[in-house]
Enzyme design. Sequence first.
Site, PDB file in Angstrom:
ATOM      1  N   SER A  11       0.819  -1.207   0.000  1.00 54.80           N
ATOM      2  CA  SER A  11       0.000   0.000   0.000  1.00 54.80           C
ATOM      3  C   SER A  11       0.860   1.266   0.000  1.00 54.80           C
ATOM      4  CB  SER A  11      -0.890  -0.003   1.237  1.00 54.80           C
ATOM      5  OG  SER A  11      -0.095  -0.168   2.391  1.00 54.80           O
ATOM      6  N   TYR A  42      -4.244   1.193   3.318  1.00 52.27           N
ATOM      7  CA  TYR A  42      -5.202   0.168   2.901  1.00 52.27           C
ATOM      8  C   TYR A  42      -5.925  -0.428   4.117  1.00 52.27           C
ATOM      9  CZ  TYR A  42      -3.362  -0.476  -1.956  1.00 52.27           C
ATOM     10  OH  TYR A  42      -2.994  -0.338  -3.264  1.00 52.27           O
ATOM     11  N   GLY A  43      -5.276  -0.331   5.278  1.00 50.13           N
ATOM     12  CA  GLY A  43      -5.689  -1.116   6.446  1.00 50.13           C
ATOM     13  C   GLY A  43      -7.075  -0.853   6.996  1.00 50.13           C
ATOM     14  N   THR A  75      -2.475  -6.450   4.654  1.00 53.56           N
ATOM     15  CA  THR A  75      -3.900  -6.227   4.408  1.00 53.56           C
ATOM     16  C   THR A  75      -4.340  -6.843   3.075  1.00 53.56           C
ATOM     17  OG1 THR A  75      -3.759  -4.201   5.708  1.00 53.56           O
ATOM     18  CG2 THR A  75      -5.653  -4.428   4.263  1.00 53.56           C
ATOM     19  N   GLU A 152       5.154   5.764  10.930  1.00 52.70           N
ATOM     20  CA  GLU A 152       5.460   6.679   9.813  1.00 52.70           C
ATOM     21  C   GLU A 152       5.887   8.048  10.316  1.00 52.70           C
ATOM     22  OE1 GLU A 152       2.772   6.626   6.559  1.00 52.70           O
ATOM     23  OE2 GLU A 152       3.255   4.520   6.172  1.00 52.70           O
ATOM     24  N   THR A 187       3.266  -4.748   7.551  1.00 50.01           N
ATOM     25  CA  THR A 187       4.573  -4.295   7.054  1.00 50.01           C
ATOM     26  C   THR A 187       5.353  -3.428   8.037  1.00 50.01           C
ATOM     27  OG1 THR A 187       3.295  -2.510   6.026  1.00 50.01           O
ATOM     28  CG2 THR A 187       4.038  -4.303   4.590  1.00 50.01           C
TER      29      THR A 187
HETATM   30  N1  DGL Z   1       0.840  -2.243   4.393  1.00 49.46           N
HETATM   31  C1  DGL Z   1      -0.235  -2.347   5.323  1.00 49.46           C
HETATM   32  C2  DGL Z   1      -0.247  -3.774   5.908  1.00 49.46           C
HETATM   33  O1  DGL Z   1       0.757  -4.445   5.958  1.00 49.46           O
HETATM   34  C3  DGL Z   1      -0.136  -1.327   6.429  1.00 49.46           C
HETATM   35  C4  DGL Z   1      -0.345   0.099   5.962  1.00 49.46           C
HETATM   36  C5  DGL Z   1      -1.745   0.334   5.449  1.00 49.46           C
HETATM   37  O2  DGL Z   1      -2.712   0.297   6.236  1.00 49.46           O
HETATM   38  O3  DGL Z   1      -1.866   0.543   4.239  1.00 49.46           O
HETATM   39  O4  DGL Z   1      -1.286  -4.238   6.337  1.00 49.46           O
END
Ligand code: DGL
Length: 271
Positions: A11, A42-43, A75, A152, A187
């Site tokens: 994401s 994305y979460g 996600t 972040e 991640t």
């Molecule tokens: N990359 C997303 C995950 O590993 C975390 C960041 C997001 O919510 O987009 O679930």
Amino acid sequence: MDPRPIGVFDSGLGGLTAVRALRRILPEENLIYFGDTARVPYGSRSRETLLRYSRQDVRFLRSFDIKAIVIACGTVSTTSLASLCAENDLPIIGVVAPTCQRALAVSREGRIGLIATPASVRSGAYEACLKAQEPSCAVFSAACPLFVPLVENGRYRRGDIVIETVAREYLQPLIDQGIDTLILGCTHYPLLTDVLSDICGPDVTLVSAGEESAFALKRTLRAMDARADPSQSGSAEFFVSDRTEGFEALASVFLEEDLHHVVRQIDIDRY
Ligand code: DGL
């Protein structure tokens, strides 16, 4: 031998923790990374939206002649993997199955904690996968929506009162259940390893999703006889869907090294 690159997507930039693991475990492989920085996070999104986004991410990566895809995003792995696999004729590795396998292998009493984004926890994918492999295991999950923005914003180090307070609140219910293993199902969470292990104590083993998917990819490439030349050092190309300014600073946080690669912006809506 197969010199074609491996596509990796996430994401945003958190998936670079998986790139880091891939470079360590498969240093000879060429990588193409896409971070959907225009649409992160994305979460918190619905399954339908996640499937639409991840289909576009895969279509972009497939505009290159790639030999496999790693879904670094927890996600996407928990919500869209089956559809993406059914629609594509190349190996696609998600984080769930390899991570569950590892968690069950290291767990002493089968009491497994999972921390991840709200969408991942809601999907029930980790629990289903763990139970399919070991019906007697007990799984305790906690959605941790504040972890991604805190990481972040640089609040992930041991001694940071904000992250330690939030992490303690998320983890206490799992600790109270007597977990012996904790899956870091997102991640961003490998950066929290110090904070999480301080809170969980030495009796809880942490299992990181990105690392396990790199080992799974290695096994897949070996079975396909599709490894790159082991005497080579692999290259990496980086693409994002939003502005590239600031990429290097945040990217080096997740890669835990300075990044000197060129990053290019693409229009993901064209895919
Ligand atoms: N990359 C997303 C995950 O590993 C975390 C960041 C997001 O919510 O987009 O679930």
